[in-house]
Design a protein around this motif. Structure first.
Motif, PDB file in Angstrom:
ATOM      1  N   LYS A   1       0.834  -1.203   0.000  1.00 21.84           N
ATOM      2  CA  LYS A   1       0.000   0.000   0.000  1.00 21.84           C
ATOM      3  C   LYS A   1       0.870   1.255   0.000  1.00 21.84           C
ATOM      4  O   LYS A   1       0.575   2.233  -0.691  1.00 21.84           O
TER       5      LYS A   1
ATOM      6  N   SER B   1     -10.220  12.388  -5.905  1.00 25.59           N
ATOM      7  CA  SER B   1      -9.109  13.017  -5.177  1.00 25.59           C
ATOM      8  C   SER B   1      -9.438  14.399  -4.630  1.00 25.59           C
ATOM      9  O   SER B   1      -8.874  14.805  -3.616  1.00 25.59           O
TER      10      SER B   1
ATOM     11  N   LEU C   1      -7.979   4.858  -3.640  1.00 26.98           N
ATOM     12  CA  LEU C   1      -6.850   4.380  -4.423  1.00 26.98           C
ATOM     13  C   LEU C   1      -7.197   2.967  -4.871  1.00 26.98           C
ATOM     14  O   LEU C   1      -7.433   2.081  -4.030  1.00 26.98           O
TER      15      LEU C   1
ATOM     16  N   LEU D   1      -0.851   6.418   6.713  1.00 31.29           N
ATOM     17  CA  LEU D   1      -1.981   6.380   5.778  1.00 31.29           C
ATOM     18  C   LEU D   1      -2.296   4.937   5.369  1.00 31.29           C
ATOM     19  O   LEU D   1      -3.460   4.521   5.386  1.00 31.29           O
ATOM     20  N   ALA D   2      -1.257   4.210   4.983  1.00 27.79           N
ATOM     21  CA  ALA D   2      -1.446   2.838   4.517  1.00 27.79           C
ATOM     22  C   ALA D   2      -2.002   1.939   5.611  1.00 27.79           C
ATOM     23  O   ALA D   2      -2.816   1.048   5.341  1.00 27.79           O
TER      24      ALA D   2
ATOM     25  N   LEU E   1       3.321   8.165   5.023  1.00 26.25           N
ATOM     26  CA  LEU E   1       2.733   7.177   4.103  1.00 26.25           C
ATOM     27  C   LEU E   1       2.387   5.894   4.846  1.00 26.25           C
ATOM     28  O   LEU E   1       1.338   5.287   4.595  1.00 26.25           O
TER      29      LEU E   1
ATOM     30  N   LEU F   1      -9.262   6.629   1.490  1.00 26.77           N
ATOM     31  CA  LEU F   1      -8.482   7.676   2.149  1.00 26.77           C
ATOM     32  C   LEU F   1      -9.425   8.818   2.513  1.00 26.77           C
ATOM     33  O   LEU F   1      -9.771   9.649   1.675  1.00 26.77           O
TER      34      LEU F   1
ATOM     35  N   LEU G   1       0.899   4.226  -2.794  1.00 29.28           N
ATOM     36  CA  LEU G   1       0.744   5.644  -2.451  1.00 29.28           C
ATOM     37  C   LEU G   1       1.915   6.468  -2.983  1.00 29.28           C
ATOM     38  O   LEU G   1       1.719   7.567  -3.502  1.00 29.28           O
ATOM     39  N   LYS G   2       3.133   5.942  -2.864  1.00 35.24           N
ATOM     40  CA  LYS G   2       4.333   6.668  -3.304  1.00 35.24           C
ATOM     41  C   LYS G   2       4.307   6.964  -4.797  1.00 35.24           C
ATOM     42  O   LYS G   2       4.886   7.949  -5.245  1.00 35.24           O
TER      43      LYS G   2
ATOM     44  N   PHE H   1       1.020  12.289  -3.326  1.00 38.44           N
ATOM     45  CA  PHE H   1       1.664  11.815  -2.104  1.00 38.44           C
ATOM     46  C   PHE H   1       3.183  11.755  -2.195  1.00 38.44           C
ATOM     47  O   PHE H   1       3.847  11.356  -1.242  1.00 38.44           O
TER      48      PHE H   1
ATOM     49  N   LEU I   1      -6.151   7.036  -8.545  1.00 39.41           N
ATOM     50  CA  LEU I   1      -6.781   7.683  -7.392  1.00 39.41           C
ATOM     51  C   LEU I   1      -8.045   8.353  -7.900  1.00 39.41           C
ATOM     52  O   LEU I   1      -7.989   9.222  -8.767  1.00 39.41           O
TER      53      LEU I   1
END
Length: 153
Positions: free
Chosen positions: A6, A83, A54, A27-28, A24, A107, A10-11, A16, A80
């Motif tokens: 995850k 957003s 996501l 969040l994950a 991160l 998210l 995100l990266k 992000f 995403l």
């Protein structure tokens, strides 16, 4: 999906990219994984968004029927959606419909703001990145306006 996977997902998102690894990770870890069955609606056009999603696996069809002609776009893993709802009060511009069994990372705005408050360095970096994007967009709008307002004889 593992927290590590995850984080990697995100990266890869521009939004992000400026966040610290620990931000991160939070969040994950804290964002719930939400699954949608084929044909299930993620959100409808006009809904007030309080989260973004996501896409971890599967396929989501984005349908926009404003202005008469429908505009559809299929997105998959790494996309995403919704957003704008992550950052501010926003209304969904599309209806998002799972086209097959799909897994997403939900998210929420509340979680996102909590992470930014706990990681002020990440918040500052994200603010700088967003300002640069807005300035670039503004410059592009200005160029387009000049082109459109130039008389063509």
């Amino acid at each position: 999906m593992s927290v590590g996977n995850k984080i990697e997902a995100l990266k890869r998102l521009k939004l992000f990219a400026a966040l610290e690894l620990e931000a991160l990770r939070l969040l994950a870890f804290a964002a719930p994984e939400v699954e949608f069955g084929s044909g299930e609606i993620v959100f409808k056009q006009g809904d007030h968004l309080k989260a973004s999603y996501l896409v971890l696996s599967g396929a989501i069809l984005l349908v926009n029927d404003r202005g008469g002609a429908a505009k559809n776009k299929m997105v998959g893993s790494g996309a995403l959606i919704g957003s704008h709802g992550l950052i501010a009060e926003a209304v969904a511009a599309n209806t998002a419909i799972a086209q097959e069994n799909s897994a997403t990372l939900k998210l929420s705005r509340d979680l996102f703001f909590r992470v930014l408050s706990e990681f002020p360095t990440s918040a500052a970096a994200m603010r700088k990145s967003l300002v640069q994007e807005i300035e670039t967009f503004g410059a592009e709008v200005g160029r387009t306006q000049r082109i459109l307002s130039t008389p063509k004889f």
